[in-house]
Motif scaffolding. Sequence first.
Motif, PDB file in Angstrom:
ATOM      1  N   UNK A 201       0.806  -1.211   0.000  1.00 32.41           N
ATOM      2  CA  UNK A 201       0.000   0.000   0.000  1.00 32.41           C
ATOM      3  C   UNK A 201       0.847   1.273   0.000  1.00 32.41           C
ATOM      4  N   UNK A 202       1.729   1.409   0.984  1.00 31.71           N
ATOM      5  CA  UNK A 202       2.337   2.719   1.243  1.00 31.71           C
ATOM      6  C   UNK A 202       3.748   2.554   1.793  1.00 31.71           C
ATOM      7  N   UNK A 203       4.582   3.536   1.511  1.00 31.19           N
ATOM      8  CA  UNK A 203       5.915   3.574   2.123  1.00 31.19           C
ATOM      9  C   UNK A 203       6.388   5.015   2.199  1.00 31.19           C
ATOM     10  N   UNK A 204       7.377   5.206   3.070  1.00 27.50           N
ATOM     11  CA  UNK A 204       8.062   6.488   3.173  1.00 27.50           C
ATOM     12  C   UNK A 204       9.533   6.181   3.307  1.00 27.50           C
ATOM     13  N   UNK A 205      10.228   6.955   4.132  1.00 24.09           N
ATOM     14  CA  UNK A 205      11.651   6.733   4.377  1.00 24.09           C
ATOM     15  C   UNK A 205      11.824   6.349   5.851  1.00 24.09           C
ATOM     16  N   UNK A 206      12.065   5.065   6.110  1.00 22.96           N
ATOM     17  CA  UNK A 206      12.044   4.567   7.478  1.00 22.96           C
ATOM     18  C   UNK A 206      13.350   3.913   7.924  1.00 22.96           C
ATOM     19  N   UNK A 207      14.397   4.040   7.109  1.00 19.64           N
ATOM     20  CA  UNK A 207      15.705   3.594   7.571  1.00 19.64           C
ATOM     21  C   UNK A 207      16.167   4.540   8.679  1.00 19.64           C
ATOM     22  N   UNK A 208      17.092   4.081   9.507  1.00 19.96           N
ATOM     23  CA  UNK A 208      17.557   4.904  10.635  1.00 19.96           C
ATOM     24  C   UNK A 208      18.547   5.961  10.136  1.00 19.96           C
ATOM     25  N   UNK A 209      18.001   7.060   9.622  1.00 15.90           N
ATOM     26  CA  UNK A 209      18.792   8.190   9.137  1.00 15.90           C
ATOM     27  C   UNK A 209      17.878   9.408   9.168  1.00 15.90           C
ATOM     28  N   UNK A 210      18.298  10.532   8.597  1.00 13.67           N
ATOM     29  CA  UNK A 210      17.523  11.766   8.704  1.00 13.67           C
ATOM     30  C   UNK A 210      16.108  11.636   8.149  1.00 13.67           C
ATOM     31  N   UNK A 274       8.319   3.071  -8.758  1.00 10.72           N
ATOM     32  CA  UNK A 274       8.442   3.022 -10.206  1.00 10.72           C
ATOM     33  C   UNK A 274       8.423   1.598 -10.756  1.00 10.72           C
ATOM     34  N   UNK A 275       8.820   0.640  -9.929  1.00  8.23           N
ATOM     35  CA  UNK A 275       8.813  -0.756 -10.388  1.00  8.23           C
ATOM     36  C   UNK A 275       7.467  -1.433 -10.143  1.00  8.23           C
ATOM     37  N   UNK A 276       6.494  -0.693  -9.626  1.00  8.33           N
ATOM     38  CA  UNK A 276       5.155  -1.242  -9.464  1.00  8.33           C
ATOM     39  C   UNK A 276       4.906  -1.959  -8.156  1.00  8.33           C
ATOM     40  N   UNK A 277       5.738  -1.709  -7.145  1.00 12.92           N
ATOM     41  CA  UNK A 277       5.566  -2.387  -5.863  1.00 12.92           C
ATOM     42  C   UNK A 277       4.684  -1.625  -4.887  1.00 12.92           C
ATOM     43  N   UNK A 278       4.419  -0.352  -5.154  1.00 10.65           N
ATOM     44  CA  UNK A 278       3.675   0.494  -4.219  1.00 10.65           C
ATOM     45  C   UNK A 278       2.536   1.222  -4.915  1.00 10.65           C
ATOM     46  N   UNK A 279       1.444   1.411  -4.173  1.00 11.23           N
ATOM     47  CA  UNK A 279       0.318   2.201  -4.667  1.00 11.23           C
ATOM     48  C   UNK A 279       0.501   3.664  -4.280  1.00 11.23           C
TER      49      UNK A 279
END
Length: 432
Positions: A201-210, A274-279
């Motif tokens: 469904x959704x993603x953001x930036x969740x690695x441990x960095x800024x 872009x590869x079609x993994x996320x809505x």
Amino acid sequence: MKTRTTRALRCSAPLVAAGLLLTACGSNGGSDSGQPAGNTSFEGRGPITYVAGKDTSGVVQKVIDRWNTLHPKEKVTFVQLPTDADSQRQQMIQNAETKSDAYTVLSLDVVWTSEFAAHQWIDRLPGQRFPLQDMLKPVVETAKYRGGLYAVPASSDGGLLYYRTDLLKKAGITRPPATWSQMTADCAKVKRLPGTEGMSCYAGQFQKYEGLTVNFAEAVNSAGGVVTDASGKPDVDTPSARKGLDFLVGALKDGTIPKEAVTYQEEDGRQAFQSGKLIFLRNWPYMYALAEKSKLAGKFTVAPLPGLNGPGSSSLGGHNLALSSFARNKATALDFMKFFSSQDSASTFLKDASLAPPYARSYDDASLVKRYPYLPDLKQSILHAVPRPRVVQYGDATSAIQQEAYAALTGAKSGAQALKDLQSALQKSTAQ
């Protein structure tokens, strides 16, 4: 380049910071008169360096080449640092602490301005040299410290919700979601379509960095909470902040956010989308131009970030140009900063890299809006964005946020415990 050995003496009193209420030695605390403080001398002409994170668009060198053609005796060398913001900041600090003149003009994340100014790593600038009156006010404020101008906005940034228009249309959805619950409901409808079974469904930036600091702050603010209150004091151990963190934690647990998203930085999310993994994907506007060149061209657009009960709040992003206190050829540096932050350069960055211009009129230009339809949403994102804590000890603050948020996202701590521990850590970092 050699290391300079002379510099104005720093005062010995400790720096004290609490959110936006910043104090530091070496500042007069008055309003910006347009003149630099102290004995800053902007003299010397010749080669300089421009220091920034790795340019994935290729447009930065293009602008620098234009300058170098016009100024063959004052050439600029582009020093590219790693892509992640934490590494960029660390390398710039290391250069400053050794008083090296290897770095001249620095591209600072907007939230670093106060830290670098308070430590006297960058010079106070003559405000009258730059068209600040033509820029968005929230953007200009990020370049100031205690009333003085210590940087010049080169680009702004606001988070946007990228989404698959083709899939939403097939699912009978006519408008983008304004809330988190609407977004998850839309995902459920899309995932009932043939061929979408493997999508998340959704993603953001969740690695441990800024990027995690940004996404955590946006979730908290979008649920009605704050990281620091109006007086600049940490106030993150609250029910509202808990709702924001709970959204992220719960979404990871139920699969709304894919498990691998805890490893995502900006480029990871872009490639997954872009590869079609996320809505849906939360990302910065730089991604728009790149996605338009991919197989998703014409199949996506952007909207404001969703929140708990309505549209959410972005963290205010962007980059400011600052002048290293230890640099040589500062007259050249000032001229380059004016050139690099000009309306003409901002137009190039918008056209070739989807970077948000600092100039207000760019967002109201009908011809630009026709060409870049995301500009109205981006303007609202910037104007309603919430700054990350502008504290002198920003490294300590963002490290604490990343540590506790990541612990909650990965299940090492409960959300309640993570916020309690974060409140304590932020109180210590802003009291130093």
